[in-house]
Design an enzyme around this catalytic site. Structure first.
Site, short mmCIF file in Angstrom:
data_model
loop_
_atom_site.label_atom_id
_atom_site.label_comp_id
_atom_site.label_asym_id
_atom_site.label_seq_id
_atom_site.Cartn_x
_atom_site.Cartn_y
_atom_site.Cartn_z
CB SER A 1 -13.74 -10.30 32.40
OG SER A 1 -13.32 -9.45 31.94
CE1 TYR A 2 -8.95 -5.74 31.64
CE2 TYR A 2 -10.99 -6.57 31.03
CZ TYR A 2 -10.08 -5.35 31.20
OH TYR A 2 -10.64 -3.94 31.17
CB SER A 3 -7.88 -7.34 36.25
OG SER A 3 -9.37 -6.98 36.66
CE LYS B 1 -8.52 -3.75 37.37
NZ LYS B 1 -9.48 -2.62 37.03
CG LEU C 1 -5.94 -1.46 51.26
CD1 LEU C 1 -6.64 -2.73 50.16
CD2 LEU C 1 -5.05 -2.16 52.09
CB ALA C 2 -10.73 1.55 49.76
CG ASP D 1 -20.48 0.32 35.85
OD1 ASP D 1 -19.61 -0.59 36.01
OD2 ASP D 1 -21.74 0.68 36.21
CD GLU E 1 -22.92 -2.47 43.02
OE1 GLU E 1 -23.20 -1.32 43.18
OE2 GLU E 1 -23.63 -3.25 42.58
CG ASP F 1 -14.21 -1.12 38.01
OD1 ASP F 1 -14.94 -1.94 38.35
OD2 ASP F 1 -13.29 -0.86 37.01
N1 LIG Z 1 -11.56 -2.96 39.70
C1 LIG Z 1 -10.68 -2.36 40.35
O1 LIG Z 1 -9.70 -1.47 40.01
C2 LIG Z 1 -10.84 -2.48 41.88
N2 LIG Z 1 -11.69 -3.34 42.06
N3 LIG Z 1 -11.58 -3.28 43.61
C3 LIG Z 1 -12.38 -4.29 44.45
C4 LIG Z 1 -13.66 -4.32 44.10
C5 LIG Z 1 -14.57 -5.14 44.70
C6 LIG Z 1 -16.08 -5.15 44.13
N4 LIG Z 1 -16.56 -3.69 44.28
C7 LIG Z 1 -15.55 -2.80 43.50
C8 LIG Z 1 -14.25 -2.87 44.18
C9 LIG Z 1 -10.43 -2.60 44.07
C10 LIG Z 1 -10.32 -1.87 42.96
C11 LIG Z 1 -9.11 -0.67 42.69
C12 LIG Z 1 -8.44 -0.89 44.04
C13 LIG Z 1 -9.12 -1.19 45.34
C14 LIG Z 1 -8.74 -0.68 46.68
N5 LIG Z 1 -9.19 -1.28 47.88
C15 LIG Z 1 -10.49 -2.19 47.64
N6 LIG Z 1 -10.72 -2.67 48.78
C16 LIG Z 1 -11.57 -3.33 49.14
C17 LIG Z 1 -11.88 -3.80 50.29
C18 LIG Z 1 -12.73 -4.84 50.71
C19 LIG Z 1 -13.60 -5.39 49.99
C20 LIG Z 1 -13.54 -4.76 48.51
C21 LIG Z 1 -12.80 -3.75 48.15
N7 LIG Z 1 -10.64 -2.69 46.53
C22 LIG Z 1 -10.04 -2.01 45.33
#
Ligand SMILES: NC(=O)c1nn(CC2CCNCC2)c2c1CCc1cnc(N=C3C=CCC=C3)nc1-2
Length: 332
Positions: free
Chosen positions: A42-44, A61, A112-113, A156, A160, A174
């Site tokens: 919502s804010y990022s 982020k 990065l995942a 949480d 996901e 998250d």
């Molecule tokens: N909210 C976060 O901090 C965050 N959100 N994402 C992507 C979201 C997508 C929906 N499900 C939860 C994660 C990330 C992060 C941290 C840092 C972070 C690192 N790598 C990925 N990698 C992704 C690769 C493919 C699809 C989604 C995420 N994503 C994130």
């Protein structure tokens, strides 16, 4: 806002007399090539990015300052940063390398995942076999144990938020709604007079996920399907709440669906507080025993992490560093 950690770039500078100087400057937006959007909050917004000097890939982020202030989320953002700082050294948790800011935004530079969400694989395959469930369950549990040892409750956990890296190993993410247990004795997030007091963050969170009014007054919840009964009844989270969510995740990996799912959030909450769920035919018996000892209404009666690690379902798992060195089983 205190930036945390710092990465610097050395910039060669030739002045008007041709003298070469080097300037040390903190990394900023200009040091990265931003790529695809990985997620929106919502804010990022979370974007893939490459450091132009080192070519290292990160997830960055980006948080909009004006929006954070307008939505009174400053406390949230600081909790997320402080939580990530505390959890900086575990292979199963997305790492925060450093932060920087400009006039409009805050930037968290994170692991990065590249493998995306565990949920995506469960959906694609329908469900996991026991071997894969054991491996991913063990990695998730190891990361939960580390979080709890640092006094952090995620609050949480869900498929996901379980991401996979390039080795198909777990990276939990998250922590925007995490709870830091300040005092070691404080195992539940309630205030000193024992009354469970919704803290500002929880109230704010409740306001934000559209809980019906009659519930809004005093319930802070994560995502419906994985919310623990104590969060719905006495409004407080404890370490056991993460283990409830862990039980839901193990169930979902093997069954291909979460244990508590109904037409709408309210009906899902009803199923949870009434412990209304069924195992599908063919659900392995040893895993059933584990799940039944986690999906217990009274959080004090749930298995502890130590109990879970020695449960027959995890027989053969070598806990600790070895778990993160071994090859992930092929998802089939
Ligand atoms: N909210 C976060 O901090 C965050 N959100 N994402 C992507 C979201 C997508 C929906 N499900 C939860 C994660 C990330 C992060 C941290 C840092 C972070 C690192 N790598 C990925 N990698 C992704 C690769 C493919 C699809 C989604 C995420 N994503 C994130």
């Amino acid at each position: 806002w205190k930036d945390r950690g710092a990465a610097v770039s050395i910039q060669r500078h030739v002045d008007s007399n041709g003298n070469q100087t080097h300037r040390i400057v903190k990394k900023g937006v200009q040091d990265f090539n931003f790529g695809r959007t990985l997620g929106e909050g919502s804010y990022s917004t979370v974007l893939a990015a490459t450091d132009r000097q080192t070519l290292t890939e990160y997830a960055i982020k980006v948080l909009d300052k004006r929006h954070i202030i307008k939505e009174k989320k400053v406390k949230y953002v600081n909790i997320e940063k402080n939580t990530l700082n505390r959890l900086g050294d575990h292979p199963g948790i997305v790492r925060l390398y450093y932060t920087f800011q400009d006039e409009r935004s805050l930037y968290f530079v994170l692991d990065l995942a590249t493998g995306g969400e565990l949920l995506g694989f469960v959906k694609k395959l329908g469900s996991f076999d026991e071997e894969c469930t054991r491996f991913y369950g063990a990695q998730i549990l190891d990361a939960i144990e580390y979080m709890h040892s640092k006094g952090v409750i995620h609050r949480d956990l869900k498929p996901e938020n379980v991401l996979l890296d390039d080795k198909m190993h777990v990276k939990i993410t998250d922590f925007g709604t995490a709870k830091i247990l300040d005092l070691p004795s404080q195992n539940r997030t309630s205030n000193t007079d024992g009354k469970t007091q919704l803290d500002r963050q929880e109230q704010d969170f409740a306001n934000n996920i559209g809980i019906p009014d009659h519930e809004r007054a005093n319930s802070f919840v994560g995502t419906a399907e994985y919310v623990s009964p104590e969060l719905l009844t006495d409004k407080s989270a404890c370490k056991g709440s993460d283990l409830w969510a862990f039980g839901c995740i193990v169930f979902q990996l093997l069954a291909g669906r979460p244990p508590f799912k109904a037409g709408n959030e309210y009906q899902t909450f009803q199923k949870i507080v009434n412990l209304e769920y069924q195992f599908p035919p063919g659900f392995p018996g040893v895993a059933r025993d584990l799940v039944e000892r986690l999906l217990v209404l009274d959080p004090t009666k749930r298995l502890t992490i130590e109990n879970i690690k020695s449960h027959p379902f995890f027989e053969g798992i070598v806990w600790g560093k070895q778990l993160w060195k071994q090859k992930a089983p092929r998802l089939k």
